[in-house]
Design a protein around this motif. Structure first.
Motif, PDB file in Angstrom:
ATOM      1  N   UNK A  52       0.750  -1.141  -0.043  1.00 50.89           N
ATOM      2  CA  UNK A  52      -0.001   0.042   0.073  1.00 50.89           C
ATOM      3  C   UNK A  52       0.956   1.271   0.018  1.00 50.89           C
ATOM      4  N   UNK A  53       1.364   1.735  -1.344  1.00 54.06           N
ATOM      5  CA  UNK A  53       2.036   2.849  -1.167  1.00 54.06           C
ATOM      6  C   UNK A  53       1.426   4.081  -1.274  1.00 54.06           C
ATOM      7  N   UNK A  54       1.802   4.762  -0.122  1.00 55.25           N
ATOM      8  CA  UNK A  54       1.261   6.080   0.183  1.00 55.25           C
ATOM      9  C   UNK A  54       0.022   5.895   1.138  1.00 55.25           C
ATOM     10  N   UNK A  55       0.053   4.823   1.821  1.00 57.22           N
ATOM     11  CA  UNK A  55      -0.825   4.576   2.909  1.00 57.22           C
ATOM     12  C   UNK A  55      -1.270   5.741   3.697  1.00 57.22           C
ATOM     13  N   UNK A  56      -2.525   6.069   4.229  1.00 53.19           N
ATOM     14  CA  UNK A  56      -2.742   7.237   5.096  1.00 53.19           C
ATOM     15  C   UNK A  56      -3.446   6.855   6.368  1.00 53.19           C
ATOM     16  N   UNK A  57      -4.719   6.701   5.934  1.00 54.11           N
ATOM     17  CA  UNK A  57      -5.612   6.238   7.362  1.00 54.11           C
ATOM     18  C   UNK A  57      -5.486   4.738   7.567  1.00 54.11           C
ATOM     19  N   UNK A  58      -5.510   3.949   6.699  1.00 50.09           N
ATOM     20  CA  UNK A  58      -5.557   2.559   6.694  1.00 50.09           C
ATOM     21  C   UNK A  58      -6.682   1.826   5.896  1.00 50.09           C
ATOM     22  N   UNK A  59      -7.553   2.593   5.444  1.00 54.21           N
ATOM     23  CA  UNK A  59      -8.861   1.762   4.894  1.00 54.21           C
ATOM     24  C   UNK A  59      -8.269   0.782   3.745  1.00 54.21           C
ATOM     25  N   UNK A  60      -7.558   1.095   2.785  1.00 56.77           N
ATOM     26  CA  UNK A  60      -7.166   0.320   1.873  1.00 56.77           C
ATOM     27  C   UNK A  60      -6.297  -0.897   2.270  1.00 56.77           C
ATOM     28  N   UNK A  61      -5.535  -0.497   3.589  1.00 60.78           N
ATOM     29  CA  UNK A  61      -4.676  -1.548   3.790  1.00 60.78           C
ATOM     30  C   UNK A  61      -5.651  -2.524   4.655  1.00 60.78           C
ATOM     31  N   UNK A  62      -6.694  -2.196   5.287  1.00 68.33           N
ATOM     32  CA  UNK A  62      -8.008  -3.088   5.741  1.00 68.33           C
ATOM     33  C   UNK A  62      -8.410  -3.861   4.568  1.00 68.33           C
ATOM     34  N   UNK A  63      -8.790  -3.288   3.677  1.00 66.48           N
ATOM     35  CA  UNK A  63      -9.298  -4.220   2.279  1.00 66.48           C
ATOM     36  C   UNK A  63      -8.347  -5.205   1.998  1.00 66.48           C
ATOM     37  N   UNK A  64      -7.148  -4.638   1.710  1.00 68.62           N
ATOM     38  CA  UNK A  64      -6.157  -5.689   1.128  1.00 68.62           C
ATOM     39  C   UNK A  64      -5.906  -6.923   2.301  1.00 68.62           C
ATOM     40  N   UNK A  65      -6.002  -6.599   3.630  1.00 61.69           N
ATOM     41  CA  UNK A  65      -5.738  -7.564   4.757  1.00 61.69           C
ATOM     42  C   UNK A  65      -6.982  -8.560   4.569  1.00 61.69           C
ATOM     43  N   UNK A  66      -8.092  -8.037   4.400  1.00 59.46           N
ATOM     44  CA  UNK A  66      -9.286  -8.884   4.297  1.00 59.46           C
ATOM     45  C   UNK A  66      -9.138  -9.905   3.293  1.00 59.46           C
ATOM     46  N   UNK A  67      -8.888  -9.358   2.058  1.00 58.23           N
ATOM     47  CA  UNK A  67      -8.742  -9.897   0.875  1.00 58.23           C
ATOM     48  C   UNK A  67      -7.586 -10.973   0.620  1.00 58.23           C
TER      49      UNK A  67
END
Length: 76
Positions: A52-67
């Protein structure tokens, strides 16, 4: 930070904490950047390694972790 429960989308039912000065109703609705989340659901599979390049508050990281699941890795 302030916690909320996401009420829709890929992360429905998940708790999400975000800084108080960063309020975006898309987080709560599960509708934050839906085009990005849609692409993530197409390409991230269980066991994936995701950067997650440019991670900010973690929303996309959470989606990625779930998937990517318990055997996957997310690096922010």
């Amino acid at each position: 930070s302030q916690a909320c429960t996401i009420i829709g989308g890929e992360l429905k039912g998940y708790a999400f904490a975000h800084p108080r000065n960063y309020r975006n109703p898309g987080f709560v609705r599960g509708a934050f950047e839906p085009h990005i989340v849609q692409a993530m659901t197409r390409f991230i599979t269980p066991g994936s390694v995701v950067y997650d390049i440019g991670a900010n508050v973690g929303y996309h990281a959470m989606v990625a972790a779930k998937l990517s699941g318990k055997n996957g890795t997310v690096i922010c």
